[in-house]
Design a protein around this motif. Structure first.
Motif, PDB file in Angstrom:
ATOM      1  N   PRO A 117     -14.724  10.639  10.732  1.00  0.00           N
ATOM      2  CA  PRO A 117     -14.686  10.919  12.211  1.00  0.00           C
ATOM      3  C   PRO A 117     -13.942   9.942  13.086  1.00  0.00           C
ATOM      4  CG  PRO A 117     -17.033  11.379  11.273  1.00  0.00           C
ATOM      5  CD  PRO A 117     -16.236  10.851  10.112  1.00  0.00           C
ATOM      6  N   SER A 118     -14.279   8.813  12.565  1.00  0.00           N
ATOM      7  CA  SER A 118     -13.617   7.692  13.251  1.00  0.00           C
ATOM      8  C   SER A 118     -12.134   7.439  13.114  1.00  0.00           C
ATOM      9  CB  SER A 118     -14.290   6.264  12.938  1.00  0.00           C
ATOM     10  OG  SER A 118     -14.076   6.071  11.545  1.00  0.00           O
ATOM     11  N   LYS A 119     -11.507   8.139  12.028  1.00  0.00           N
ATOM     12  CA  LYS A 119     -10.186   8.037  11.267  1.00  0.00           C
ATOM     13  C   LYS A 119      -9.806   6.504  11.301  1.00  0.00           C
ATOM     14  CE  LYS A 119      -8.645  12.302  12.096  1.00  0.00           C
ATOM     15  NZ  LYS A 119     -10.034  13.117  11.824  1.00  0.00           N
ATOM     16  N   SER A 120     -10.899   5.688  10.944  1.00  0.00           N
ATOM     17  CA  SER A 120     -10.736   4.328  10.728  1.00  0.00           C
ATOM     18  C   SER A 120     -11.259   3.512   9.327  1.00  0.00           C
ATOM     19  CB  SER A 120     -11.469   3.786  12.140  1.00  0.00           C
ATOM     20  OG  SER A 120     -11.540   2.382  12.001  1.00  0.00           O
ATOM     21  N   VAL A 121     -10.486   2.526   9.127  1.00  0.00           N
ATOM     22  CA  VAL A 121     -10.970   1.804   8.162  1.00  0.00           C
ATOM     23  C   VAL A 121     -12.103   1.008   8.387  1.00  0.00           C
ATOM     24  CG1 VAL A 121      -9.356  -0.401   8.292  1.00  0.00           C
ATOM     25  CG2 VAL A 121     -10.139   0.531   6.128  1.00  0.00           C
ATOM     26  N   LEU A 122     -12.110   0.652   9.824  1.00  0.00           N
ATOM     27  CA  LEU A 122     -13.049  -0.511  10.332  1.00  0.00           C
ATOM     28  C   LEU A 122     -14.814  -0.277  10.048  1.00  0.00           C
ATOM     29  CD1 LEU A 122     -11.461  -1.347  13.645  1.00  0.00           C
ATOM     30  CD2 LEU A 122     -11.498  -2.653  11.716  1.00  0.00           C
ATOM     31  N   ASP A 123     -15.105   1.254   9.820  1.00  0.00           N
ATOM     32  CA  ASP A 123     -16.461   1.354   9.689  1.00  0.00           C
ATOM     33  C   ASP A 123     -16.627   2.115   8.042  1.00  0.00           C
ATOM     34  OD1 ASP A 123     -15.122   4.014  10.045  1.00  0.00           O
ATOM     35  OD2 ASP A 123     -16.730   4.735  11.177  1.00  0.00           O
TER      36      ASP A 123
ATOM     37  N   GLN B 292      -9.032  -3.986   6.796  1.00  0.00           N
ATOM     38  CA  GLN B 292      -9.788  -4.083   8.204  1.00  0.00           C
ATOM     39  C   GLN B 292      -9.518  -5.290   8.955  1.00  0.00           C
ATOM     40  OE1 GLN B 292     -14.071  -4.418   6.618  1.00  0.00           O
ATOM     41  NE2 GLN B 292     -14.304  -2.309   6.873  1.00  0.00           N
ATOM     42  N   ALA B 293      -9.049  -6.556   8.290  1.00  0.00           N
ATOM     43  CA  ALA B 293      -8.430  -7.650   8.979  1.00  0.00           C
ATOM     44  C   ALA B 293      -7.348  -7.158   9.771  1.00  0.00           C
ATOM     45  CB  ALA B 293      -8.246  -8.626   8.165  1.00  0.00           C
ATOM     46  N   GLN B 294      -6.401  -6.370   9.273  1.00  0.00           N
ATOM     47  CA  GLN B 294      -5.142  -5.996  10.083  1.00  0.00           C
ATOM     48  C   GLN B 294      -5.184  -4.454  10.343  1.00  0.00           C
ATOM     49  OE1 GLN B 294      -3.019  -7.992  11.381  1.00  0.00           O
ATOM     50  NE2 GLN B 294      -4.063  -9.975  10.333  1.00  0.00           N
ATOM     51  N   ALA B 295      -6.302  -3.995  10.687  1.00  0.00           N
ATOM     52  CA  ALA B 295      -6.408  -2.217  10.834  1.00  0.00           C
ATOM     53  C   ALA B 295      -5.207  -1.785  11.803  1.00  0.00           C
ATOM     54  CB  ALA B 295      -7.754  -1.970  11.609  1.00  0.00           C
ATOM     55  N   GLU B 296      -4.935  -2.557  12.785  1.00  0.00           N
ATOM     56  CA  GLU B 296      -3.996  -1.828  13.630  1.00  0.00           C
ATOM     57  C   GLU B 296      -2.624  -2.005  13.089  1.00  0.00           C
ATOM     58  OE1 GLU B 296      -4.009  -2.904  17.910  1.00  0.00           O
ATOM     59  OE2 GLU B 296      -2.948  -1.110  17.395  1.00  0.00           O
TER      60      GLU B 296
ATOM     61  N   ALA C 260      -2.030  -1.615   9.857  1.00  0.00           N
ATOM     62  CA  ALA C 260      -1.994  -0.781   8.700  1.00  0.00           C
ATOM     63  C   ALA C 260      -2.221   0.809   9.378  1.00  0.00           C
ATOM     64  CB  ALA C 260      -3.453  -1.046   7.783  1.00  0.00           C
ATOM     65  N   GLY C 261      -2.384   0.934  10.782  1.00  0.00           N
ATOM     66  CA  GLY C 261      -2.551   2.124  11.288  1.00  0.00           C
ATOM     67  C   GLY C 261      -3.697   2.823  10.924  1.00  0.00           C
ATOM     68  N   LEU C 262      -4.749   2.127  10.630  1.00  0.00           N
ATOM     69  CA  LEU C 262      -6.023   2.508  10.366  1.00  0.00           C
ATOM     70  C   LEU C 262      -7.125   1.925  11.326  1.00  0.00           C
ATOM     71  CD1 LEU C 262      -5.878   2.131   6.568  1.00  0.00           C
ATOM     72  CD2 LEU C 262      -5.845   4.411   7.864  1.00  0.00           C
ATOM     73  N   LYS C 263      -6.791   1.887  12.473  1.00  0.00           N
ATOM     74  CA  LYS C 263      -7.808   1.559  13.426  1.00  0.00           C
ATOM     75  C   LYS C 263      -8.670   2.668  13.931  1.00  0.00           C
ATOM     76  CE  LYS C 263      -7.873  -1.278  17.600  1.00  0.00           C
ATOM     77  NZ  LYS C 263      -7.475  -1.078  18.763  1.00  0.00           N
ATOM     78  N   GLY C 264      -7.995   3.918  14.028  1.00  0.00           N
ATOM     79  CA  GLY C 264      -8.512   5.097  14.493  1.00  0.00           C
ATOM     80  C   GLY C 264      -8.935   5.037  15.838  1.00  0.00           C
ATOM     81  N   ASN C 265     -10.149   5.455  15.963  1.00  0.00           N
ATOM     82  CA  ASN C 265     -10.777   5.587  17.422  1.00  0.00           C
ATOM     83  C   ASN C 265     -11.868   4.450  17.872  1.00  0.00           C
ATOM     84  OD1 ASN C 265     -12.933   6.714  16.269  1.00  0.00           O
ATOM     85  ND2 ASN C 265     -12.211   8.845  16.539  1.00  0.00           N
ATOM     86  N   ILE C 266     -11.983   3.521  16.779  1.00  0.00           N
ATOM     87  CA  ILE C 266     -12.844   2.445  16.870  1.00  0.00           C
ATOM     88  C   ILE C 266     -12.040   1.419  17.711  1.00  0.00           C
ATOM     89  CG2 ILE C 266     -14.259   0.620  15.835  1.00  0.00           C
ATOM     90  CD1 ILE C 266     -14.659   2.478  13.446  1.00  0.00           C
ATOM     91  N   ASP C 267     -12.538   1.070  18.919  1.00  0.00           N
ATOM     92  CA  ASP C 267     -12.071  -0.093  19.708  1.00  0.00           C
ATOM     93  C   ASP C 267     -12.133  -1.429  19.230  1.00  0.00           C
ATOM     94  OD1 ASP C 267     -10.761   1.590  21.508  1.00  0.00           O
ATOM     95  OD2 ASP C 267     -12.443   1.681  22.860  1.00  0.00           O
ATOM     96  N   GLN C 268     -13.498  -1.822  18.650  1.00  0.00           N
ATOM     97  CA  GLN C 268     -13.626  -3.200  18.410  1.00  0.00           C
ATOM     98  C   GLN C 268     -13.893  -3.404  17.098  1.00  0.00           C
ATOM     99  OE1 GLN C 268     -16.802  -4.122  21.469  1.00  0.00           O
ATOM    100  NE2 GLN C 268     -15.353  -5.323  22.443  1.00  0.00           N
ATOM    101  N   ASP C 269     -13.803  -4.404  16.237  1.00  0.00           N
ATOM    102  CA  ASP C 269     -14.143  -4.776  15.043  1.00  0.00           C
ATOM    103  C   ASP C 269     -15.727  -4.444  14.696  1.00  0.00           C
ATOM    104  OD1 ASP C 269     -11.583  -5.318  14.751  1.00  0.00           O
ATOM    105  OD2 ASP C 269     -11.635  -7.131  14.140  1.00  0.00           O
ATOM    106  N   VAL C 270     -16.018  -3.992  13.630  1.00  0.00           N
ATOM    107  CA  VAL C 270     -17.378  -3.719  13.442  1.00  0.00           C
ATOM    108  C   VAL C 270     -17.700  -4.659  12.442  1.00  0.00           C
ATOM    109  CG1 VAL C 270     -17.486  -1.439  14.222  1.00  0.00           C
ATOM    110  CG2 VAL C 270     -16.781  -1.889  11.986  1.00  0.00           C
TER     111      VAL C 270
END
Ligand SMILES: [Fe+2]
Ligand SMILES: [Fe+2]
Length: 193
Positions: free
Chosen positions: A124-130, A177-181, A183-193
């Motif tokens: 759902p987040s489209k992100s690697v951060l979670d 995760q360290a370079q999510a932006e 890597a194009g994998l920040k998704g819709n998460i604004d802050q690092d988790v």
């Protein structure tokens, strides 16, 4: 001569129009940077190898890992870089064997990064951060998931490295995760988790 990151990125974009292939280059770049730091090696050099590893794929799919030598030799890129880039296709599209630690890591994380990317896009987040290791392991075991990413190559690469599979997966997630932006994998998460 060793190119700057900007020069290497410019070259990648010159040869690669596909947004997803550019993004794949950046994902492998940040993972290679991460592993370079862990091994006290040069993150710029390892990152550039990652960034350019699929340089010839879009324009020369039938000569993948072969044509790249010509392209980079013309530009005086270091032999160490050319050899490393070619070796990620060992046994698939060329017979240049991964020998150094950098080469073995590139060979192993290339396909794994593809699986992680596919797993993130389904979240759902489209992100690697979670993204958690447990969730990646489930996807990895499901051979139908991202079926184009060859698990055998990853296993083969792992057998030549000192990392166990969980460790390698976690470190690859960490690098993204360290370079999510980037890597194009920040998704819709604004802050690092
Ligand atoms: Fe490739
Ligand atoms: Fe690749």
């Amino acid at each position: 001569m060793t190119p700057t990151r900007q020069e290497a990125e410019k070259l990648l974009y010159e040869y690669t129009e596909s947004e997803s292939l550019r993004q794949h280059g950046h994902q492998v770049e940040v993972v290679m940077e991460h592993f370079a730091k862990l091994n006290n090696e040069d993150p710029d050099f390892w990152g550039t190898v990652g960034l350019l590893h699929d340089l010839d794929y879009e324009k020369y799919p039938d000569q993948h890992c072969i044509k790249v030598r010509e392209i980079l030799e013309e530009r005086d890129y270091p032999e160490e870089m050319i050899h490393a880039i070619q070796s990620h296709g060992y046994g698939m599209c060329c017979d240049v064997k991964p020998e150094s630690k950098m080469e073995k890591i590139l060979y192993t994380i290339d396909e794994l990064t593809g699986i992680i990317n596919a797993a993130c896009l389904l979240r759902p987040s489209k992100s690697v951060l979670d993204l958690k290791l447990k969730s990646l392991k489930k996807k990895y075991k499901d051979k139908k998931f991202a079926g184009g990413c060859d698990r055998e190559i990853i296993e083969n690469g792992l057998s030549q490295l000192d990392y166990d599979k969980d460790e390698l997966m976690q470190l690859t997630i960490d690098g993204l995760q360290a370079q999510a932006e980037r890597a194009g994998l920040k998704g819709n998460i604004d802050q690092d988790v």
